[in-house]
Design an enzyme around this catalytic site. Structure first.
Site, PDB file in Angstrom:
ATOM      1  N   LYS A 178       0.867  -1.231  -0.037  1.00  0.00           N
ATOM      2  CA  LYS A 178      -0.086  -0.176   0.048  1.00  0.00           C
ATOM      3  C   LYS A 178       0.955   1.269   0.080  1.00  0.00           C
ATOM      4  O   LYS A 178       0.496   2.033  -0.927  1.00  0.00           O
ATOM      5  CB  LYS A 178      -0.949  -0.099   1.115  1.00  0.00           C
ATOM      6  CG  LYS A 178      -1.795  -1.085   1.484  1.00  0.00           C
ATOM      7  CD  LYS A 178      -2.735  -1.093   2.435  1.00  0.00           C
ATOM      8  CE  LYS A 178      -1.840  -0.931   3.957  1.00  0.00           C
ATOM      9  NZ  LYS A 178      -1.302  -2.426   4.212  1.00  0.00           N
ATOM     10  N   ARG A 202      -9.207   0.731   9.467  1.00  0.00           N
ATOM     11  CA  ARG A 202      -8.794  -0.590   9.651  1.00  0.00           C
ATOM     12  C   ARG A 202      -9.840  -1.280  10.432  1.00  0.00           C
ATOM     13  O   ARG A 202      -9.493  -2.543  10.777  1.00  0.00           O
ATOM     14  CB  ARG A 202      -7.570  -0.439  10.472  1.00  0.00           C
ATOM     15  CG  ARG A 202      -6.232  -0.882   9.488  1.00  0.00           C
ATOM     16  CD  ARG A 202      -5.036  -0.470  10.732  1.00  0.00           C
ATOM     17  NE  ARG A 202      -3.925  -1.241  10.162  1.00  0.00           N
ATOM     18  CZ  ARG A 202      -2.800  -0.582   9.697  1.00  0.00           C
ATOM     19  NH1 ARG A 202      -2.939   0.340   9.367  1.00  0.00           N
ATOM     20  NH2 ARG A 202      -1.777  -1.297   9.291  1.00  0.00           N
ATOM     21  N   ARG A 245      11.591  -5.595   4.760  1.00  0.00           N
ATOM     22  CA  ARG A 245      11.262  -4.097   4.516  1.00  0.00           C
ATOM     23  C   ARG A 245      12.403  -3.110   5.001  1.00  0.00           C
ATOM     24  O   ARG A 245      12.627  -3.464   6.258  1.00  0.00           O
ATOM     25  CB  ARG A 245      10.060  -3.763   4.933  1.00  0.00           C
ATOM     26  CG  ARG A 245       9.697  -2.129   4.812  1.00  0.00           C
ATOM     27  CD  ARG A 245       8.340  -1.930   4.927  1.00  0.00           C
ATOM     28  NE  ARG A 245       7.540  -2.249   5.940  1.00  0.00           N
ATOM     29  CZ  ARG A 245       6.070  -2.202   6.332  1.00  0.00           C
ATOM     30  NH1 ARG A 245       5.638  -1.769   5.296  1.00  0.00           N
ATOM     31  NH2 ARG A 245       5.675  -2.678   7.346  1.00  0.00           N
ATOM     32  N   ARG A 302      11.662  -1.078  10.592  1.00  0.00           N
ATOM     33  CA  ARG A 302      10.675  -1.095  11.718  1.00  0.00           C
ATOM     34  C   ARG A 302      10.740  -1.900  12.886  1.00  0.00           C
ATOM     35  O   ARG A 302      10.786  -3.156  12.616  1.00  0.00           O
ATOM     36  CB  ARG A 302       9.414  -0.875  10.923  1.00  0.00           C
ATOM     37  CG  ARG A 302       9.051   0.488  10.214  1.00  0.00           C
ATOM     38  CD  ARG A 302       7.856   0.482   9.610  1.00  0.00           C
ATOM     39  NE  ARG A 302       6.732  -0.183  10.226  1.00  0.00           N
ATOM     40  CZ  ARG A 302       5.556  -0.319   9.652  1.00  0.00           C
ATOM     41  NH1 ARG A 302       5.346   0.204   8.221  1.00  0.00           N
ATOM     42  NH2 ARG A 302       4.623  -0.608  10.037  1.00  0.00           N
ATOM     43  N   ARG A 361       0.440  -9.212  13.561  1.00  0.00           N
ATOM     44  CA  ARG A 361      -0.360  -8.109  12.672  1.00  0.00           C
ATOM     45  C   ARG A 361      -1.322  -8.703  11.532  1.00  0.00           C
ATOM     46  O   ARG A 361      -2.369  -8.429  11.207  1.00  0.00           O
ATOM     47  CB  ARG A 361       0.712  -7.148  11.896  1.00  0.00           C
ATOM     48  CG  ARG A 361       1.549  -6.184  13.002  1.00  0.00           C
ATOM     49  CD  ARG A 361       2.920  -5.746  12.572  1.00  0.00           C
ATOM     50  NE  ARG A 361       2.441  -4.949  11.404  1.00  0.00           N
ATOM     51  CZ  ARG A 361       3.269  -4.545  10.642  1.00  0.00           C
ATOM     52  NH1 ARG A 361       4.956  -5.078  10.871  1.00  0.00           N
ATOM     53  NH2 ARG A 361       3.420  -3.759   9.484  1.00  0.00           N
TER      54      ARG A 361
HETATM   55  P1  ADP Z   1       2.234  -1.902   3.348  1.00  0.00           P
HETATM   56  O1  ADP Z   1       2.120  -0.457   3.149  1.00  0.00           O
HETATM   57  O2  ADP Z   1       0.910  -2.456   2.751  1.00  0.00           O
HETATM   58  O3  ADP Z   1       2.457  -2.509   4.636  1.00  0.00           O
HETATM   59  P2  ADP Z   1       4.922  -1.603   1.651  1.00  0.00           P
HETATM   60  O4  ADP Z   1       4.647  -0.663   0.752  1.00  0.00           O
HETATM   61  O5  ADP Z   1       5.561  -1.084   2.879  1.00  0.00           O
HETATM   62  O6  ADP Z   1       3.418  -2.331   2.256  1.00  0.00           O
HETATM   63  O7  ADP Z   1       5.553  -2.991   1.154  1.00  0.00           O
HETATM   64  C1  ADP Z   1       6.075  -3.765   2.071  1.00  0.00           C
HETATM   65  C2  ADP Z   1       7.529  -4.343   1.459  1.00  0.00           C
HETATM   66  O8  ADP Z   1       7.284  -5.131   0.306  1.00  0.00           O
HETATM   67  C3  ADP Z   1       8.419  -3.313   1.138  1.00  0.00           C
HETATM   68  O9  ADP Z   1       9.540  -3.534   1.681  1.00  0.00           O
HETATM   69  C4  ADP Z   1       8.462  -2.934  -0.414  1.00  0.00           C
HETATM   70  O10 ADP Z   1       9.572  -2.664  -0.735  1.00  0.00           O
HETATM   71  C5  ADP Z   1       7.968  -4.326  -0.919  1.00  0.00           C
HETATM   72  N1  ADP Z   1       6.984  -4.467  -1.909  1.00  0.00           N
HETATM   73  C6  ADP Z   1       5.941  -3.610  -2.114  1.00  0.00           C
HETATM   74  N2  ADP Z   1       5.374  -3.999  -3.343  1.00  0.00           N
HETATM   75  C7  ADP Z   1       6.039  -4.937  -3.530  1.00  0.00           C
HETATM   76  C8  ADP Z   1       5.756  -5.887  -5.011  1.00  0.00           C
HETATM   77  N3  ADP Z   1       4.862  -5.641  -5.761  1.00  0.00           N
HETATM   78  N4  ADP Z   1       6.657  -6.940  -5.073  1.00  0.00           N
HETATM   79  C9  ADP Z   1       7.932  -7.190  -4.139  1.00  0.00           C
HETATM   80  N5  ADP Z   1       7.984  -6.437  -3.208  1.00  0.00           N
HETATM   81  C10 ADP Z   1       7.277  -5.235  -2.869  1.00  0.00           C
HETATM   82  P1  AMP Z   2       1.291   0.588   8.994  1.00  0.00           P
HETATM   83  O1  AMP Z   2       2.214   1.680   8.838  1.00  0.00           O
HETATM   84  O2  AMP Z   2       0.088   0.902   8.220  1.00  0.00           O
HETATM   85  O3  AMP Z   2       1.768  -0.530   8.775  1.00  0.00           O
HETATM   86  O4  AMP Z   2       0.775   0.650  10.594  1.00  0.00           O
HETATM   87  C1  AMP Z   2       1.450   0.481  11.657  1.00  0.00           C
HETATM   88  C2  AMP Z   2       1.102   0.535  13.100  1.00  0.00           C
HETATM   89  O5  AMP Z   2       0.288   1.622  13.109  1.00  0.00           O
HETATM   90  C3  AMP Z   2      -0.256  -0.898  13.013  1.00  0.00           C
HETATM   91  O6  AMP Z   2       0.279  -2.029  13.206  1.00  0.00           O
HETATM   92  C4  AMP Z   2      -1.202  -0.206  14.033  1.00  0.00           C
HETATM   93  O7  AMP Z   2      -0.575  -0.429  15.340  1.00  0.00           O
HETATM   94  C5  AMP Z   2      -1.076   1.487  13.896  1.00  0.00           C
HETATM   95  N1  AMP Z   2      -1.900   1.780  13.043  1.00  0.00           N
HETATM   96  C6  AMP Z   2      -1.860   2.407  11.682  1.00  0.00           C
HETATM   97  N2  AMP Z   2      -3.327   2.640  11.105  1.00  0.00           N
HETATM   98  C7  AMP Z   2      -4.180   2.422  12.073  1.00  0.00           C
HETATM   99  C8  AMP Z   2      -5.495   2.299  12.158  1.00  0.00           C
HETATM  100  N3  AMP Z   2      -6.137   2.845  11.182  1.00  0.00           N
HETATM  101  N4  AMP Z   2      -5.966   1.996  13.291  1.00  0.00           N
HETATM  102  C9  AMP Z   2      -5.582   1.316  14.461  1.00  0.00           C
HETATM  103  N5  AMP Z   2      -4.213   1.457  14.178  1.00  0.00           N
HETATM  104  C10 AMP Z   2      -3.515   1.846  13.037  1.00  0.00           C
END
Ligand code: ADP
Ligand code: AMP
Length: 215
Positions: free
Chosen positions: A13, A88, A127, A160, A171
């Site tokens: 995302k 969420r 990541r 992270r 998660r």
């Molecule tokens: P989210 O925001 O949904 O938690 P991220 O955008 O942070 O996910 O992506 C999670 C990890 O996967 C990151 O390290 C990113 O570089 C990698 N990633 C994202 N999209 C892809 C894809 N289509 N193929 C492989 N790796 C990806």
């Molecule tokens: P994210 O960066 O979206 O993966 O979010 C990281 C963490 O932030 C999650 O695991 C939750 O602990 C908190 N968080 C982010 N967005 C929300 C939401 N909409 N509602 C509750 N917790 C959230």
């Protein structure tokens, strides 16, 4: 325009959102990024949120909805907003429905990015995030040109705290229980489009872009 990106942690995302907002001139609202900033700056919100985030749990609805409401009012030079990681829970989604008319907005599309669980675990545990600009990398799938240095701004990359294997599993479980019900919530409102997130980053982007172009 208001677009919501929905999907499990690690679906891509954030990666897709950054490109979508820059190419469509949208405000980017990531509750996860806002909360991490609050933790780093040691604000009272950050202090309260940290305990939940560290354990892979959701931050309570009443804390999260407050931060979103303020940001929905977009600056004049933007064409709308993209929500990443919010809502969420069904409670958050209902809150959004309630406040949107106040800011003269409505949801145009909810885009669900679907990815298989094993792939999610690999993506999350590998990541890396830029400590300065928030850009996402992956040690294997999307490595920076220089190890641990951001290509865009030269900032240091970090892992992270919640991307450890144990917290990632928690998660993913939390997603299934608390966030997945939003899929049928938005399906019933005929707002949901699903994208195959198992493709490479460009492939996913193309699919998302074709949905946005049709709006
Ligand atoms: P989210 O925001 O949904 O938690 P991220 O955008 O942070 O996910 O992506 C999670 C990890 O996967 C990151 O390290 C990113 O570089 C990698 N990633 C994202 N999209 C892809 C894809 N289509 N193929 C492989 N790796 C990806
Ligand atoms: P994210 O960066 O979206 O993966 O979010 C990281 C963490 O932030 C999650 O695991 C939750 O602990 C908190 N968080 C982010 N967005 C929300 C939401 N909409 N509602 C509750 N917790 C959230």
């Amino acid at each position: 325009m208001l677009i919501i990106l929905l999907g499990p942690p690690g679906a891509g995302k954030g990666t897709q959102a950054k490109r979508i907002v820059s190419e469509n001139n949208l405000v980017y609202i990531s509750t996860g990024e806002i909360l991490r900033k609050a933790v780093k700056e040691e604000t009272s919100l950050g202090f309260r949120a940290k305990q939940y985030m560290d354990q892979g749990q959701l931050v309570p609805d009443e804390l999260v909805v407050e931060i979103v409401k303020d940001r929905l009012v977009e600056p004049d030079d933007k064409k709308g907003a993209l929500l990443d990681g919010f809502p969420r829970t069904v409670t958050q989604a209902k809150f959004l429905d309630k406040v949107l008319p106040d800011v003269n907005a409505k949801i145009d599309r909810v885009i669900l990015i679907e990815v298989e669980e094993n792939e999610l675990i690999e993506r999350l545990t590998g990541r890396r995030v830029c400590s300065e600009c928030g850009a996402n990398y992956h040690v294997q799938f999307q490595p920076p040109k220089v190890r641990n240095v951001c290509d865009r701004c030269g900032g240091d990359l970090y892992q992270r705290d919640d991307d450890s294997l144990e917290t990632v599993k928690e998660r993913l479980e939390v997603y299934k229980q608390q966030t997945e019900p939003l899929i049928s919530f938005y399906q019933e409102k005929e707002l949901l489009s699903t994208v195959d997130g198992n493709q490479d980053i460009d492939g996913v982007y193309k699919q998302i872009n074709s949905i946005i172009e049709d709006l």
